[in-house]
Design a protein around this motif. Structure first.
Motif, PDB file in Angstrom:
ATOM      1  N   TRP A 191       0.845  -1.208   0.000  1.00 26.15           N
ATOM      2  CA  TRP A 191       0.000   0.000   0.000  1.00 26.15           C
ATOM      3  C   TRP A 191       0.878   1.256   0.000  1.00 26.15           C
ATOM      4  CZ3 TRP A 191       0.711   3.177   4.262  1.00 26.15           C
ATOM      5  CH2 TRP A 191       0.062   4.420   4.165  1.00 26.15           C
ATOM      6  N   LEU A 192       1.904   1.296   0.858  1.00 26.82           N
ATOM      7  CA  LEU A 192       2.743   2.483   0.951  1.00 26.82           C
ATOM      8  C   LEU A 192       3.407   2.774  -0.385  1.00 26.82           C
ATOM      9  CD1 LEU A 192       4.020   4.751   2.659  1.00 26.82           C
ATOM     10  CD2 LEU A 192       5.864   3.134   3.234  1.00 26.82           C
ATOM     11  N   ALA A 193       3.914   1.732  -1.043  1.00 25.17           N
ATOM     12  CA  ALA A 193       4.545   1.927  -2.348  1.00 25.17           C
ATOM     13  C   ALA A 193       3.560   2.520  -3.345  1.00 25.17           C
ATOM     14  CB  ALA A 193       5.091   0.589  -2.857  1.00 25.17           C
ATOM     15  N   GLN A 194       2.341   1.997  -3.359  1.00 30.40           N
ATOM     16  CA  GLN A 194       1.329   2.537  -4.271  1.00 30.40           C
ATOM     17  C   GLN A 194       0.948   3.961  -3.885  1.00 30.40           C
ATOM     18  OE1 GLN A 194      -2.121   0.062  -5.209  1.00 30.40           O
ATOM     19  NE2 GLN A 194      -3.452   1.861  -5.087  1.00 30.40           N
ATOM     20  N   PHE A 195       0.841   4.238  -2.605  1.00 30.43           N
ATOM     21  CA  PHE A 195       0.479   5.564  -2.108  1.00 30.43           C
ATOM     22  C   PHE A 195       1.490   6.609  -2.579  1.00 30.43           C
ATOM     23  CE2 PHE A 195      -0.366   8.471   1.652  1.00 30.43           C
ATOM     24  CZ  PHE A 195      -1.696   8.721   1.325  1.00 30.43           C
ATOM     25  N   LEU A 196       2.734   6.177  -2.731  1.00 28.97           N
ATOM     26  CA  LEU A 196       3.799   7.093  -3.127  1.00 28.97           C
ATOM     27  C   LEU A 196       4.047   7.125  -4.633  1.00 28.97           C
ATOM     28  CD1 LEU A 196       6.329   6.203  -0.282  1.00 28.97           C
ATOM     29  CD2 LEU A 196       5.049   8.348  -0.505  1.00 28.97           C
ATOM     30  N   PHE A 197       3.958   5.964  -5.291  1.00 28.93           N
ATOM     31  CA  PHE A 197       4.378   5.869  -6.687  1.00 28.93           C
ATOM     32  C   PHE A 197       3.262   5.561  -7.681  1.00 28.93           C
ATOM     33  CE2 PHE A 197       8.543   4.659  -4.668  1.00 28.93           C
ATOM     34  CZ  PHE A 197       9.266   5.742  -5.138  1.00 28.93           C
ATOM     35  N   GLY A 198       2.149   5.030  -7.212  1.00 30.23           N
ATOM     36  CA  GLY A 198       1.092   4.638  -8.137  1.00 30.23           C
ATOM     37  C   GLY A 198       1.250   3.198  -8.589  1.00 30.23           C
ATOM     38  N   THR A 221       9.329  -7.011  -4.700  1.00 24.17           N
ATOM     39  CA  THR A 221      10.003  -5.843  -5.251  1.00 24.17           C
ATOM     40  C   THR A 221       9.173  -5.309  -6.404  1.00 24.17           C
ATOM     41  OG1 THR A 221      12.196  -6.695  -4.648  1.00 24.17           O
ATOM     42  CG2 THR A 221      12.103  -4.945  -6.305  1.00 24.17           C
ATOM     43  N   LEU A 222       8.869  -4.024  -6.326  1.00 22.14           N
ATOM     44  CA  LEU A 222       8.067  -3.363  -7.345  1.00 22.14           C
ATOM     45  C   LEU A 222       8.936  -2.342  -8.071  1.00 22.14           C
ATOM     46  CD1 LEU A 222       4.957  -2.654  -5.078  1.00 22.14           C
ATOM     47  CD2 LEU A 222       5.276  -4.599  -6.624  1.00 22.14           C
ATOM     48  N   ARG A 223       8.865  -2.345  -9.397  1.00 22.81           N
ATOM     49  CA  ARG A 223       9.598  -1.364 -10.202  1.00 22.81           C
ATOM     50  C   ARG A 223       8.591  -0.426 -10.854  1.00 22.81           C
ATOM     51  NH1 ARG A 223      14.562  -0.744 -12.638  1.00 22.81           N
ATOM     52  NH2 ARG A 223      15.250  -2.785 -11.871  1.00 22.81           N
ATOM     53  N   TYR A 224       8.940   0.867 -10.892  1.00 25.03           N
ATOM     54  CA  TYR A 224       8.046   1.891 -11.411  1.00 25.03           C
ATOM     55  C   TYR A 224       8.602   2.494 -12.681  1.00 25.03           C
ATOM     56  CZ  TYR A 224       5.618   1.079  -7.135  1.00 25.03           C
ATOM     57  OH  TYR A 224       4.923   0.445  -6.138  1.00 25.03           O
ATOM     58  N   PRO A 225       7.756   3.186 -13.457  1.00 31.98           N
ATOM     59  CA  PRO A 225       8.185   3.698 -14.768  1.00 31.98           C
ATOM     60  C   PRO A 225       9.440   4.554 -14.738  1.00 31.98           C
ATOM     61  CG  PRO A 225       5.813   3.813 -14.598  1.00 31.98           C
ATOM     62  CD  PRO A 225       6.314   3.399 -13.246  1.00 31.98           C
ATOM     63  N   GLY A 226       9.700   5.248 -13.639  1.00 33.21           N
ATOM     64  CA  GLY A 226      10.902   6.068 -13.544  1.00 33.21           C
ATOM     65  C   GLY A 226      12.128   5.305 -13.101  1.00 33.21           C
ATOM     66  N   THR A 307      -9.461  10.165  -0.901  1.00 36.08           N
ATOM     67  CA  THR A 307      -8.138   9.826  -0.381  1.00 36.08           C
ATOM     68  C   THR A 307      -7.757   8.391  -0.704  1.00 36.08           C
ATOM     69  OG1 THR A 307      -8.409  11.407   1.431  1.00 36.08           O
ATOM     70  CG2 THR A 307      -6.742   9.692   1.728  1.00 36.08           C
ATOM     71  N   TRP A 308      -8.695   7.453  -0.515  1.00 38.21           N
ATOM     72  CA  TRP A 308      -8.470   6.053  -0.886  1.00 38.21           C
ATOM     73  C   TRP A 308      -9.699   5.604  -1.677  1.00 38.21           C
ATOM     74  CZ3 TRP A 308      -4.431   3.260  -1.632  1.00 38.21           C
ATOM     75  CH2 TRP A 308      -4.555   1.884  -1.840  1.00 38.21           C
ATOM     76  N   SER A 309      -9.613   5.740  -2.979  1.00 39.31           N
ATOM     77  CA  SER A 309     -10.756   5.531  -3.854  1.00 39.31           C
ATOM     78  C   SER A 309     -10.940   4.056  -4.180  1.00 39.31           C
ATOM     79  CB  SER A 309     -10.566   6.323  -5.144  1.00 39.31           C
ATOM     80  OG  SER A 309      -9.525   5.737  -5.931  1.00 39.31           O
ATOM     81  N   LEU A 310     -12.040   3.754  -4.833  1.00 41.00           N
ATOM     82  CA  LEU A 310     -12.288   2.387  -5.281  1.00 41.00           C
ATOM     83  C   LEU A 310     -11.292   1.986  -6.357  1.00 41.00           C
ATOM     84  CD1 LEU A 310     -16.203   2.366  -5.314  1.00 41.00           C
ATOM     85  CD2 LEU A 310     -14.633   1.514  -3.538  1.00 41.00           C
ATOM     86  N   ASP A 311     -10.882   2.920  -7.188  1.00 42.21           N
ATOM     87  CA  ASP A 311      -9.843   2.613  -8.174  1.00 42.21           C
ATOM     88  C   ASP A 311      -8.515   2.310  -7.488  1.00 42.21           C
ATOM     89  OD1 ASP A 311     -11.466   2.801 -10.406  1.00 42.21           O
ATOM     90  OD2 ASP A 311     -11.024   4.928 -10.736  1.00 42.21           O
ATOM     91  N   ASP A 312      -8.240   2.983  -6.373  1.00 45.35           N
ATOM     92  CA  ASP A 312      -7.035   2.674  -5.602  1.00 45.35           C
ATOM     93  C   ASP A 312      -7.076   1.233  -5.099  1.00 45.35           C
ATOM     94  OD1 ASP A 312      -5.844   5.210  -5.835  1.00 45.35           O
ATOM     95  OD2 ASP A 312      -6.954   5.982  -4.116  1.00 45.35           O
TER      96      ASP A 312
END
Length: 334
Positions: A191-198, A221-226, A307-312
């Motif tokens: 959740w924290l990773a998504q909250f920060l990076f999407g 381990t999650l990798r993001y577009p950047g 703040t925490w949507s259904l799409d989230d």
């Protein structure tokens, strides 16, 4: 003189430890009142209602609706019951705050979200961390460049569960109930990773499973577009610091333990610069903040949280389901 705000009527389904903490924290909201509780045990429901002054105690979940008016229901049963009870409430047009994880998998969450939108009924996954004051201020500090450009995050959550010989008798290790480290506590680092990076563009996971098929030691381990990486660790084999470290181009931000409901964080901008500590203390466990957010949304006629949507929730459970596919955790019926 402003008009008095009407009392908001809560009900709770499932009366375990988290439900008790939630009920205790409702007492910090002067306009909130617990009016009904439901359990599969009437005796348990009556004892819980007596402890918290609820007028109606039901020995089944459906009988909760035979009592006083309910403005929202908090669902706190084991994970495996979330879908059925949430749908039951939504079909009655009753707003729902459902304890995390919203469902056992993405398919369940997709159905729950679709039902909420079809019926026009409020639904929020109880990711209470989003509403903790220190987390709100941490996100603001990051967005305002307190540590420069965010480059990565490391977060852990671990505690020592029951001995191996007791695995088959404990909810945490029972796949039928959605047991395992990932959905119970591993959800928080992710959740924290998504909250920060999407949304991540790459997911890599490994885990140790019990003979029953529940994960007890899980690394994601999650990798993001950047190119940023989020290292998310959860375990039932021992107690970890349960903190989080955000890496920035100009410094670091340390979210104090336990990072999912902290009372502070520190910004570090170099070895020769003292850390800047930010404290946002609160009384109680911290569940009152998500409860207050639900109350504000429902009163305003909103169908979901900004703040925490259904799409989230959909994105989070797409990630969690992908992790389980990689580590080989399968729940009955999947």
């Amino acid at each position: 003189m402003p008009a008095a705000i009407a009392t908001f009527h809560w009900a709770i389904l499932g009366l375990g430890k988290i439900a008790r903490k939630f009920a205790e924290d409702l007492q910090h909201l002067p306009d909130a009142h617990l009016v009904a509780v439901g359990s599969r045990s009437l005796e348990r429901a009556q004892a819980f209602a007596s402890d918290f002054g609820a007028e109606h105690a039901a020995g089944s979940y459906v009988e909760v609706f035979e009592g006083p008016r309910i403005d929202a229901v908090y669902i706190a049963t084991p994970h495996s019951g979330h879908r059925e009870l949430t749908l039951m409430c939504l079909e009655r047009g009753v707003p729902v705050l459902c304890e995390k994880p919203l469902g056992l998998n993405y398919t369940e969450v997709e159905e729950m979200v679709a039902t909420a939108r079809r019926t026009g009924t409020y639904l929020m996954e109880a990711l209470w961390s989003c509403f903790i004051p220190a987390i709100v201020e941490m996100k603001r500090a990051v967005n305002e460049g307190a540590i420069g450009t965010l480059e990565g995050v490391r977060a852990d959550f671990g505690f020592r569960g029951v001995p191996r010989e007791s695995f088959d008798r404990d909810r945490l290790y029972n796949p039928v109930l959605g047991g395992g480290a990932l959905l119970d506590i591993g959800i928080y680092p992710i959740w924290l990773a998504q909250f920060l990076f999407g949304a991540p563009e790459e997911i890599r996971a490994t885990a140790r499973l019990t003979e029953l098929g529940a994960d007890v030691d899980t690394q994601v381990t999650l990798r993001y577009p950047g190119g940023q990486l989020a290292h998310c660790y959860s375990t039932l084999l021992g107690t970890t610091k349960t903190d989080a470290l955000l890496l920035g181009s100009e410094g670091e931000l340390h979210i104090h333990s336990r990072f999912h409901h902290p009372q502070g964080f520190s910004v570090l901008n170099g070895n020769d610069v003292p850390p800047v500590n930010h404290y946002h203390r609160f009384v109680g466990h911290g569940y009152q903040f998500e409860a207050a957010a639900v109350m504000a949304d429902v009163r305003a006629g909103r169908g979901e949280s900004a703040t925490w949507s259904l799409d989230d929730s959909l994105l989070l459970h797409r990630t969690l389901t992908a992790v389980r596919q990689q580590i080989g955790v399968v729940y009955p019926g999947e």
